[in-house]
Design a protein around this motif. Structure first.
Motif, PDB file in Angstrom:
ATOM      1  N   GLY A 118       0.842  -1.191   0.000  1.00 14.84           N
ATOM      2  CA  GLY A 118       0.000   0.000   0.000  1.00 14.84           C
ATOM      3  C   GLY A 118       0.870   1.230   0.000  1.00 14.84           C
ATOM      4  N   LYS A 119       0.274   2.356   0.413  1.00 13.30           N
ATOM      5  CA  LYS A 119       1.048   3.598   0.392  1.00 13.30           C
ATOM      6  C   LYS A 119       0.581   4.555   1.467  1.00 13.30           C
ATOM      7  N   ILE A 149      10.184  -0.615   1.736  1.00 15.68           N
ATOM      8  CA  ILE A 149       9.800   0.494   0.848  1.00 15.68           C
ATOM      9  C   ILE A 149      10.076   0.109  -0.603  1.00 15.68           C
ATOM     10  N   CYS A 150       9.094   0.343  -1.458  1.00 15.05           N
ATOM     11  CA  CYS A 150       9.241   0.086  -2.900  1.00 15.05           C
ATOM     12  C   CYS A 150       9.658   1.352  -3.637  1.00 15.05           C
ATOM     13  N   GLY A 151       9.089   2.492  -3.235  1.00 13.19           N
ATOM     14  CA  GLY A 151       9.373   3.742  -3.920  1.00 13.19           C
ATOM     15  C   GLY A 151       8.486   4.858  -3.407  1.00 13.19           C
ATOM     16  N   ARG A 205       5.738  -2.714   0.679  1.00 10.56           N
ATOM     17  CA  ARG A 205       5.477  -4.054   0.151  1.00 10.56           C
ATOM     18  C   ARG A 205       4.332  -4.791   0.829  1.00 10.56           C
ATOM     19  N   ASN A 206       4.076  -4.513   2.118  1.00 12.33           N
ATOM     20  CA  ASN A 206       3.185  -5.374   2.882  1.00 12.33           C
ATOM     21  C   ASN A 206       2.153  -4.556   3.649  1.00 12.33           C
ATOM     22  N   ALA A 207       0.920  -4.539   3.149  1.00  9.89           N
ATOM     23  CA  ALA A 207      -0.152  -3.776   3.787  1.00  9.89           C
ATOM     24  C   ALA A 207      -0.716  -4.474   5.018  1.00  9.89           C
ATOM     25  N   SER A 208      -0.309  -5.706   5.284  1.00 14.22           N
ATOM     26  CA  SER A 208      -0.840  -6.423   6.445  1.00 14.22           C
ATOM     27  C   SER A 208       0.110  -6.397   7.648  1.00 14.22           C
ATOM     28  N   LYS A 268      -3.447   3.673   2.275  1.00 11.27           N
ATOM     29  CA  LYS A 268      -4.373   2.939   1.420  1.00 11.27           C
ATOM     30  C   LYS A 268      -3.663   1.728   0.822  1.00 11.27           C
ATOM     31  N   PRO A 269      -4.203   0.527   1.030  1.00 12.67           N
ATOM     32  CA  PRO A 269      -3.642  -0.665   0.384  1.00 12.67           C
ATOM     33  C   PRO A 269      -3.874  -0.615  -1.130  1.00 12.67           C
TER      34      PRO A 269
END
Length: 198
Positions: A97-98, A130-132, A149-152, A179-180
């Motif tokens: 998510g972000k 972190i992806c970006g 990477r992981n919203a859970s 927000k996922p």
């Protein structure tokens, strides 16, 4: 003479300062009022600008970029780790998510720069998650988001939030929303229907 030139070249390469992660900077310029995030045309509209893996490479790139205040609306800049496309559906992003922060256009450039420096310098906690990051230039505001990477993983999500607040020195009144990406896929929106997390 040839030997000396070769040694100089090797010394110049050795003097570069590698980053922990390699990065790619992407650019998207969309047609105002047209939503096409789930279609192939959205992926086609994302253009790679440059990639870098050293401190020096970053500064060469960054010094030549247009400032956020000079970019057309709506435009997105995406700074992602190499190998991760700035798409919800990418394998590195699909379960994530972000964090989202909305900024007045007058100050967004400073906060974006601070975030980019923290990301490139691996200064944020939970950096491996972190992806970006994305800067979305919009009509009434600019939106900065940090993708994970992981919203859970609630601990990592909240730890990342606190690290972002600390590094950006966010004033007390700024609200961060999470927000996922699977929710974004369902409602075809990056920034609507977010989870308020403070």
């Amino acid at each position: 003479m040839e030997k000396k030139e070769l040694d100089t070249t090797n010394n110049a390469k050795a003097a570069l300062h590698p980053l922990k992660n390699k990065f790619v900077l992407w650019y998207t310029r969309r047609t105002p009022g047209v939503r096409n995030h789930t279609s192939d045309s959205y992926e086609d509209s994302i253009k790679k600008i440059v990639h870098f893996s050293t401190v020096e490479g970053f500064w060469v790139c960054y010094c030549h970029l247009s400032r956020p205040s000079s970019l057309l609306v709506p435009t997105d800049l995406h700074l992602f780790k190499e190998g991760i496309r700035p798409l919800w559906e990418d394998s590195a992003n699909c379960n994530g998510g972000k964090w989202i922060i909305r900024f007045n256009k007058v100050v967004s450039g400073r906060f974006w720069e601070d975030l980019v420096l923290a990301l490139v310098g691996d200064q944020l906690d939970y950096g491996d998650d972190i992806c970006g990051a994305v800067l979305s230039i919009r009509f009434n505001e600019d939106i900065v988001s940090v993708w994970n990477r992981n919203a859970s993983d609630n601990q990592a999500i909240m730890g990342l939030r606190d690290s972002i607040k600390r590094h950006l020195k966010l004033p007390h009144g700024y609200v961060m929303e999470y927000k996922p990406h699977d929710a974004s896929l369902r409602d075809n929106s990056s920034y609507r229907n977010t989870w308020l997390r403070g």
